[in-house]
Write a protein that holds these residues in place. Structure first.
Motif, PDB file in Angstrom:
ATOM      1  N   LEU A  81      76.106  65.163  41.728  1.00  8.35           N
ATOM      2  CA  LEU A  81      74.985  64.826  42.614  1.00  8.35           C
ATOM      3  C   LEU A  81      74.210  63.620  42.089  1.00  8.35           C
ATOM      4  N   MET A  82      74.002  63.567  40.776  1.00  6.16           N
ATOM      5  CA  MET A  82      73.281  62.440  40.176  1.00  6.16           C
ATOM      6  C   MET A  82      74.043  61.139  40.373  1.00  6.16           C
ATOM      7  N   LEU A  83      75.355  61.187  40.147  1.00  9.96           N
ATOM      8  CA  LEU A  83      76.173  59.988  40.312  1.00  9.96           C
ATOM      9  C   LEU A  83      76.200  59.546  41.762  1.00  9.96           C
ATOM     10  N   SER A  84      76.258  60.505  42.687  1.00 12.44           N
ATOM     11  CA  SER A  84      76.246  60.178  44.117  1.00 12.44           C
ATOM     12  C   SER A  84      74.930  59.510  44.489  1.00 12.44           C
ATOM     13  N   SER A  85      73.827  60.034  43.942  1.00 11.70           N
ATOM     14  CA  SER A  85      72.513  59.469  44.220  1.00 11.70           C
ATOM     15  C   SER A  85      72.407  58.042  43.705  1.00 11.70           C
ATOM     16  N   LEU A  86      72.949  57.814  42.505  1.00 15.98           N
ATOM     17  CA  LEU A  86      72.936  56.464  41.953  1.00 15.98           C
ATOM     18  C   LEU A  86      73.754  55.515  42.802  1.00 15.98           C
ATOM     19  N   ALA A  87      74.887  55.997  43.300  1.00 17.16           N
ATOM     20  CA  ALA A  87      75.753  55.148  44.130  1.00 17.16           C
ATOM     21  C   ALA A  87      75.062  54.773  45.424  1.00 17.16           C
ATOM     22  N   ILE A  88      74.332  55.742  46.009  1.00 20.69           N
ATOM     23  CA  ILE A  88      73.654  55.497  47.272  1.00 20.69           C
ATOM     24  C   ILE A  88      72.547  54.459  47.101  1.00 20.69           C
ATOM     25  N   SER A  89      71.824  54.533  45.957  1.00 22.21           N
ATOM     26  CA  SER A  89      70.668  53.666  45.790  1.00 22.21           C
ATOM     27  C   SER A  89      70.996  52.326  45.122  1.00 22.21           C
ATOM     28  N   ALA A  90      72.265  52.089  44.841  1.00 18.89           N
ATOM     29  CA  ALA A  90      72.634  50.823  44.198  1.00 18.89           C
ATOM     30  C   ALA A  90      72.358  49.667  45.149  1.00 18.89           C
ATOM     31  N   PRO A  91      71.703  48.609  44.672  1.00 13.76           N
ATOM     32  CA  PRO A  91      71.423  47.479  45.545  1.00 13.76           C
ATOM     33  C   PRO A  91      72.681  46.702  45.916  1.00 13.76           C
ATOM     34  N   GLU A  92      72.691  46.184  47.138  1.00 14.56           N
ATOM     35  CA  GLU A  92      73.775  45.323  47.588  1.00 14.56           C
ATOM     36  C   GLU A  92      73.436  43.886  47.207  1.00 14.56           C
ATOM     37  N   SER A 117      74.816  39.608  47.768  1.00 17.60           N
ATOM     38  CA  SER A 117      75.718  38.682  48.443  1.00 17.60           C
ATOM     39  C   SER A 117      75.228  37.263  48.204  1.00 17.60           C
ATOM     40  N   GLN A 118      76.154  36.334  48.104  1.00 18.93           N
ATOM     41  CA  GLN A 118      75.810  34.917  47.971  1.00 18.93           C
ATOM     42  C   GLN A 118      76.003  34.262  49.330  1.00 18.93           C
ATOM     43  N   LEU A 119      74.919  33.794  49.926  1.00 27.00           N
ATOM     44  CA  LEU A 119      74.979  33.135  51.226  1.00 27.00           C
ATOM     45  C   LEU A 119      74.681  31.657  51.016  1.00 27.00           C
ATOM     46  N   GLY A 120      75.738  30.853  50.983  1.00 28.23           N
ATOM     47  CA  GLY A 120      75.546  29.444  50.676  1.00 28.23           C
ATOM     48  C   GLY A 120      74.862  29.327  49.323  1.00 28.23           C
ATOM     49  N   PRO A 121      73.750  28.615  49.248  1.00 27.64           N
ATOM     50  CA  PRO A 121      73.056  28.471  47.970  1.00 27.64           C
ATOM     51  C   PRO A 121      72.069  29.594  47.667  1.00 27.64           C
ATOM     52  N   TYR A 122      72.069  30.669  48.472  1.00 29.22           N
ATOM     53  CA  TYR A 122      71.076  31.733  48.307  1.00 29.22           C
ATOM     54  C   TYR A 122      71.716  33.046  47.846  1.00 29.22           C
ATOM     55  N   ALA A 123      71.119  33.633  46.811  1.00 26.83           N
ATOM     56  CA  ALA A 123      71.518  34.971  46.359  1.00 26.83           C
ATOM     57  C   ALA A 123      70.618  35.980  47.062  1.00 26.83           C
ATOM     58  N   VAL A 124      71.238  36.962  47.699  1.00 28.54           N
ATOM     59  CA  VAL A 124      70.510  37.949  48.493  1.00 28.54           C
ATOM     60  C   VAL A 124      70.796  39.340  47.951  1.00 28.54           C
ATOM     61  N   THR A 125      69.756  40.138  47.724  1.00 30.82           N
ATOM     62  CA  THR A 125      69.943  41.541  47.358  1.00 30.82           C
ATOM     63  C   THR A 125      69.024  42.405  48.211  1.00 30.82           C
ATOM     64  N   PHE A 126      69.450  43.636  48.446  1.00 33.06           N
ATOM     65  CA  PHE A 126      68.629  44.622  49.153  1.00 33.06           C
ATOM     66  C   PHE A 126      69.208  46.001  48.895  1.00 33.06           C
ATOM     67  N   ASP A 127      68.438  47.012  49.208  1.00 31.60           N
ATOM     68  CA  ASP A 127      68.874  48.398  49.031  1.00 31.60           C
ATOM     69  C   ASP A 127      68.459  49.195  50.260  1.00 31.60           C
ATOM     70  N   MET A 128      69.434  49.552  51.101  1.00 30.83           N
ATOM     71  CA  MET A 128      69.136  50.313  52.312  1.00 30.83           C
ATOM     72  C   MET A 128      68.907  51.792  52.008  1.00 30.83           C
ATOM     73  N   ASN A 129      69.331  52.243  50.831  1.00 30.08           N
ATOM     74  CA  ASN A 129      69.084  53.603  50.362  1.00 30.08           C
ATOM     75  C   ASN A 129      69.412  54.645  51.442  1.00 30.08           C
TER      76      ASN A 129
END
Length: 199
Positions: free
Chosen positions: A14-25, A27-39
């Motif tokens: 359960l702990m590992l599943s929770s960590l996997a769910i909350s891991a931030p996404e 992506s590199q969009l052109g010259p911009y690094a983008v992160t977010f966490d939809m949780n």
């Protein structure tokens, strides 16, 4: 003893599943690094959009898709010259664009996105719009990465705007918006929940 081991093993899963769910996404969009966490436990796919360019600006985008009616999009627009980035007129443009796409905006709230002044608008389909599921809720958020007050008058100017659109549930959408971080830099790296620019 076996029972205790089973319980401990289950708790670890359960702990590992929770960590996997909350891991931030990230992506590199052109010259911009983008992160977010939809949780969220919802399944989704991240699809970078093809970069585009016009005489006035360059565009970089990312789409997050669960199905045809459940998606989110982050679009970065980098203008080649300073333009008006004042928030108030941007809100009016958002409301009008939503109406063109069949949505009646029912709320526009000021908020802070990525440490910057922004807003989130939400709306529902106009009655009689059969091409959009009646229970769809659309969220539109906008902020600027570099907006500054202008000496030329009571306005702000900037070169880089960020627009977020989403039909995910409100909690998932707000997780995305509240955790969104964008940094300009080809070699930007994700460390923990922060995006660090290249040294």
């Amino acid at each position: 003893m076996n029972c205790v081991r089973t319980v401990l093993a289950f708790a670890l899963v359960l702990m590992l599943s929770s960590l996997a769910i909350s891991a931030p996404e990230s992506s590199q969009l052109g010259p911009y690094a983008v992160t977010f966490d939809m949780n969220t436990e919802m399944q989704y796919e991240m699809i970078p959009l093809e970069a585009g360019e016009s005489d006035a600006a360059a565009f970089y985008g990312l789409q997050v898709v669960t199905d045809n009616s459940t998606w989110a999009r982050v679009v970065i627009t980098e203008y080649k010259e300073l333009i008006d980035s004042t928030i108030a007129p941007q809100k009016t443009i958002t409301v009008l664009n939503a109406a063109v796409n069949g949505f009646n905006v029912t709320s526009v709230e000021d908020t802070v996105i990525d440490g910057k002044e922004g807003y989130v608008a939400s709306g529902v389909p106009f009655p009689g719009i059969t091409s959009i599921p009646a229970d769809t809720q659309l969220f539109e958020a906008v902020y600027w990465l570099d907006s500054e007050e202008c000496e030329c008058g009571p306005v702000s100017v900037g070169t880089t705007s960020v627009a977020i659109s989403s039909t995910y549930p409100e909690d998932v959408t707000m997780n995305l918006i509240n955790s969104l971080k964008i940094v300009k830099g080809e070699a930007a790296a994700v460390v923990g929940e922060q995006v660090l620019p290249p040294e």
